[in-house]
Write a protein that holds these residues in place. Structure first.
Motif, PDB file in Angstrom:
ATOM      1  N   PHE A 265     -69.023  94.516  11.487  1.00 19.48           N
ATOM      2  CA  PHE A 265     -70.215  95.325  11.727  1.00 19.48           C
ATOM      3  C   PHE A 265     -71.345  94.931  10.773  1.00 19.48           C
ATOM      4  O   PHE A 265     -71.099  94.529   9.644  1.00 19.48           O
ATOM      5  CB  PHE A 265     -69.895  96.816  11.551  1.00 19.48           C
ATOM      6  N   ALA A 266     -72.575  95.105  11.230  1.00 15.70           N
ATOM      7  CA  ALA A 266     -73.739  94.703  10.443  1.00 15.70           C
ATOM      8  C   ALA A 266     -74.065  95.692   9.333  1.00 15.70           C
ATOM      9  O   ALA A 266     -74.675  95.309   8.338  1.00 15.70           O
ATOM     10  CB  ALA A 266     -74.955  94.543  11.357  1.00 15.70           C
ATOM     11  N   THR A 267     -73.656  96.946   9.513  1.00 15.08           N
ATOM     12  CA  THR A 267     -73.982  97.974   8.531  1.00 15.08           C
ATOM     13  C   THR A 267     -72.759  98.822   8.223  1.00 15.08           C
ATOM     14  O   THR A 267     -71.791  98.847   8.987  1.00 15.08           O
ATOM     15  CB  THR A 267     -75.098  98.900   9.041  1.00 15.08           C
TER      16      THR A 267
ATOM     17  N   LYS B  56     -71.119 101.171  10.734  1.00 12.79           N
ATOM     18  CA  LYS B  56     -70.169 100.570  11.679  1.00 12.79           C
ATOM     19  C   LYS B  56     -70.530 100.812  13.146  1.00 12.79           C
ATOM     20  O   LYS B  56     -69.663 101.041  13.973  1.00 12.79           O
ATOM     21  CB  LYS B  56     -68.749 101.073  11.389  1.00 12.79           C
TER      22      LYS B  56
ATOM     23  N   PRO C  64     -72.136  95.890  16.060  1.00 14.99           N
ATOM     24  CA  PRO C  64     -71.141  94.824  15.923  1.00 14.99           C
ATOM     25  C   PRO C  64     -71.767  93.465  15.634  1.00 14.99           C
ATOM     26  O   PRO C  64     -72.887  93.187  16.052  1.00 14.99           O
ATOM     27  CB  PRO C  64     -70.438  94.817  17.277  1.00 14.99           C
ATOM     28  N   LEU C  65     -71.029  92.647  14.899  1.00 15.68           N
ATOM     29  CA  LEU C  65     -71.449  91.278  14.588  1.00 15.68           C
ATOM     30  C   LEU C  65     -70.731  90.320  15.543  1.00 15.68           C
ATOM     31  O   LEU C  65     -69.655  89.809  15.245  1.00 15.68           O
ATOM     32  CB  LEU C  65     -71.107  90.938  13.135  1.00 15.68           C
ATOM     33  N   ASN C  66     -71.330  90.094  16.698  1.00 14.24           N
ATOM     34  CA  ASN C  66     -70.681  89.279  17.728  1.00 14.24           C
ATOM     35  C   ASN C  66     -70.256  87.913  17.227  1.00 14.24           C
ATOM     36  O   ASN C  66     -69.168  87.438  17.547  1.00 14.24           O
ATOM     37  CB  ASN C  66     -71.609  89.111  18.933  1.00 14.24           C
ATOM     38  N   HIS C  67     -71.112  87.246  16.438  1.00 13.66           N
ATOM     39  CA  HIS C  67     -70.804  85.883  16.008  1.00 13.66           C
ATOM     40  C   HIS C  67     -69.563  85.839  15.116  1.00 13.66           C
ATOM     41  O   HIS C  67     -68.818  84.866  15.149  1.00 13.66           O
ATOM     42  CB  HIS C  67     -72.005  85.231  15.332  1.00 13.66           C
ATOM     43  N   TYR C  68     -69.307  86.863  14.335  1.00 16.65           N
ATOM     44  CA  TYR C  68     -68.072  86.940  13.552  1.00 16.65           C
ATOM     45  C   TYR C  68     -66.900  87.351  14.444  1.00 16.65           C
ATOM     46  O   TYR C  68     -65.809  86.779  14.387  1.00 16.65           O
ATOM     47  CB  TYR C  68     -68.194  87.952  12.417  1.00 16.65           C
TER      48      TYR C  68
ATOM     49  N   PRO D  25     -69.012  86.903   4.867  1.00 13.58           N
ATOM     50  CA  PRO D  25     -69.478  87.977   3.993  1.00 13.58           C
ATOM     51  C   PRO D  25     -68.720  87.968   2.671  1.00 13.58           C
ATOM     52  O   PRO D  25     -67.615  87.434   2.578  1.00 13.58           O
ATOM     53  CB  PRO D  25     -69.173  89.243   4.796  1.00 13.58           C
TER      54      PRO D  25
END
Length: 197
Positions: free
Chosen positions: A107-109, A112, A115-119, A163
């Motif tokens: 998640f970007a923040t 939650k 979502p962080l699609n690329h990860y 991260p």
């Protein structure tokens, strides 16, 4: 038909049993609309799903199927597993809990909800392996952050900047003295904070 599948991406085959009357209705709709039987079924499913909604607990209003849809399989799985209305299985609950615990990978923040699609696209195919690493380390007193380190390595191999892990908010360094005796601020509050005047 194969040409269409190549244009639109992956498709899946669904086999269903129909009685003669339902089969005739499908053929009737297909001829009437000038569509294939597959298209008639697909559009009927979309129309029916659009009428089924769940309450948006965060912002109010209603959510339909397209609120949970994402091209990423992992994001779709997280979206559905996070809602009790969809009766998540134990395995789905394990995955969402792992993702929330290791939120910088998913998640970007901290909230939650982005979502962080690329990860996720890199990590999701091996999600159960990462969960097993985490559970094995917990049970055997191993590296508590081992699953995160394995995910960092997978992201780096994909040329993505991983991260920081452990995340600064995940680990709070306390001395043993602080752990034995809670500070007064942890169990009492200044009453002035609650008085509006």
């Amino acid at each position: 038909m194969a040409k269409d599948a190549a244009k639109t991406g992956k498709t899946e085959t669904l086999t269903i049993r129909l009685d003669p009357k339902t089969r005739f209705i499908l053929e009737y709709m297909s001829r009437l609309k000038g569509q294939t039987i597959t298209t008639v079924v697909e559009r009927a499913i979309v129309a029916a799903a659009a009428q089924e909604t769940v309450v948006d607990r965060e912002y109010g209003g209603q959510l339909s199927w397209d609120s949970f849809w994402d091209v990423s399989e992992g994001v779709r799985a997280l979206n559905l597993a996070s809602r009790s209305e969809f009766f998540p299985t134990y395995e789905e609950e394990r995955r969402i809990e792992f993702a929330r615990t290791h939120w910088p990978f998913f998640f970007a923040t901290k909230s939650k909800n982005v979502p962080l699609n690329h990860y996720i696209d890199i990590l999701w195919p091996r999600i159960d392996e990462y969960i097993q690493i985490h559970e094995d380390n917990k049970a055997q007193g191993g590296d508590w952050f081992g699953a995160g380190k394995a995910m960092q390595e997978a992201l780096r191999k994909s040329n993505l900047k991983a991260p920081d892990w452990p995340h600064k908010e995940t680990v709070k360094q306390e001395s043993p003295k602080d752990q034995e005796k809670p500070s007064s601020s942890s169990y009492s509050r200044d009453l002035d904070d609650d008085i509006p005047f």
